[in-house]
Design an enzyme around this catalytic site. Structure first.
Site, PDB file in Angstrom:
ATOM      1  N   ASP A   1      41.519  31.476  38.221  1.00 62.34           N
ATOM      2  CA  ASP A   1      41.470  32.264  39.456  1.00 62.34           C
ATOM      3  C   ASP A   1      41.689  31.317  40.645  1.00 62.34           C
ATOM      4  OD1 ASP A   1      40.739  34.453  41.262  1.00 62.34           O
ATOM      5  OD2 ASP A   1      38.853  33.370  41.520  1.00 62.34           O
TER       6      ASP A   1
ATOM      7  N   ASP B   1      40.885  32.043  44.526  1.00 63.12           N
ATOM      8  CA  ASP B   1      39.882  32.036  45.595  1.00 63.12           C
ATOM      9  C   ASP B   1      38.482  31.806  45.059  1.00 63.12           C
ATOM     10  OD1 ASP B   1      41.440  32.764  48.123  1.00 63.12           O
ATOM     11  OD2 ASP B   1      42.142  34.244  46.676  1.00 63.12           O
TER      12      ASP B   1
ATOM     13  N   THR C   1      45.211  35.798  39.609  1.00 60.91           N
ATOM     14  CA  THR C   1      44.651  36.123  40.908  1.00 60.91           C
ATOM     15  C   THR C   1      44.879  37.574  41.301  1.00 60.91           C
ATOM     16  OG1 THR C   1      44.737  35.521  43.270  1.00 60.91           O
ATOM     17  CG2 THR C   1      46.780  35.298  42.025  1.00 60.91           C
ATOM     18  N   GLY C   2      44.041  38.052  42.201  1.00 65.25           N
ATOM     19  CA  GLY C   2      44.277  39.361  42.802  1.00 65.25           C
ATOM     20  C   GLY C   2      45.306  39.300  43.904  1.00 65.25           C
TER      21      GLY C   2
ATOM     22  N   ASN D   1      36.146  40.788  39.044  1.00 59.73           N
ATOM     23  CA  ASN D   1      37.516  41.100  38.599  1.00 59.73           C
ATOM     24  C   ASN D   1      38.027  40.074  37.585  1.00 59.73           C
ATOM     25  OD1 ASN D   1      37.700  39.110  40.732  1.00 59.73           O
ATOM     26  ND2 ASN D   1      39.876  39.526  40.851  1.00 59.73           N
TER      27      ASN D   1
END
Length: 266
Positions: A8, A10, A42-43, A217
């Site tokens: 991920d 952030d 990542t989102g 998430n």
């Protein structure tokens, strides 16, 4: 031996100053030199994630929009793509208009919102993303999108999430990437689905994969991976399901994982 690491961005790969530290950068390079595939999950939009991936010297497909888009960095070929079902997009737009919620949608890798407000400005400052304002916002409801994002107070998002799940049905995936970010994707637009796809793409077993994250998430990919790692700064619920908890994002937690499980395996 682990062959694929999905990280991920952030609050995981980058510290609170939004930087990949030299120590973590070196660990990524050492893992790649050892023949391990290192990717991001990542989102963020592809354009935002791509900048960090290039800066860190990665050259493999990356997982973006929570897993709705897996795309090559070198030739930008799309390997995996899932759009939110059209009916769910329309219903989400109507729900947000009715409840005066701040909604963002992503079309052709561009971020759109109905108006410029502090939520939009803070979000785009965080991700260093360009944005576009479309006052006739409902017309965007007919455009395909890999992800929609609602920004509001954490408690309020917790209240409306069940309403949205009931309204939109089983074809969508609703998750929080941060306490005040509620994200809506296709049901197969998760980091877990994307990790399974990438493992198969590279011909490695899920047991040979590592996933590292900090927010809810990330839980699907931590559960799918051979080794699911929560950051020291991760939310408690993620730490509970993780196989291992590393140091925080301000203490080079990603480097610690690579050192322990890739460069000096027990």
């Amino acid at each position: 031996m682990y062959k694929l690491i999905a990280i991920d961005i952030d609050d995981t790969l980058i510290n609170d100053n939004k930087e990949v530290t030299p120590a973590t950068q070196q660990a990524l390079e050492q893992a790649i030199a050892a023949g391990v595939i290192v990717t991001l999950a990542t989102g963020r939009a592809y354009s935002s994630a791509q900048a960090i991936a290039r800066q860190t010297g990665l050259n493999v497909p990356i997982i973006t929009y929570q897993g709705s888009l897996v795309k090559n960095l070198l030739d930008e070929k799309v390997l995996y793509e899932r759009y939110v079902p059209a009916e769910a997009i329309r219903k989400t737009f109507e729900f947000c208009a009715e409840h005066h919620l701040h909604l963002q949608t992503y079309i052709d890798d561009k971020l759109y919102a109905r108006e410029e407000n502090q939520k939009l400005i803070d979000y785009t400052n965080l991700n260093r993303t360009k944005y576009y304002v479309e006052p006739d916002f409902l017309k965007l409801a007919s455009q395909p999108t890999p992800k929609m994002l609602i920004i509001d107070e954490p408690d309020y998002l917790d209240k409306i999430a069940p309403q949205l799940r009931e309204l939109l049905g089983a074809e969508v995936h609703i998750t929080k990437s941060k306490p005040n970010f509620l994200e809506i994707t296709h049901q197969e637009g998760t980091k877990g689905h994307a990790l399974k796809f990438l493992a198969a793409h590279f011909g490695c077993e899920l047991a040979e994969t590592i996933a590292i994250g900090d927010s809810w998430n990330d839980h699907e990919m931590l559960e799918a991976a051979g080794l699911g790692v929560a950051m020291g700064n991760a939310i408690p619920a993620l730490k509970e399901i993780a196989d291992y908890v590393t140091l925080s994002n301000n203490e080079d937690g990603v480097k610690a994982v690579i050192d322990k499980f890739v460069l000096q395996p027990q």
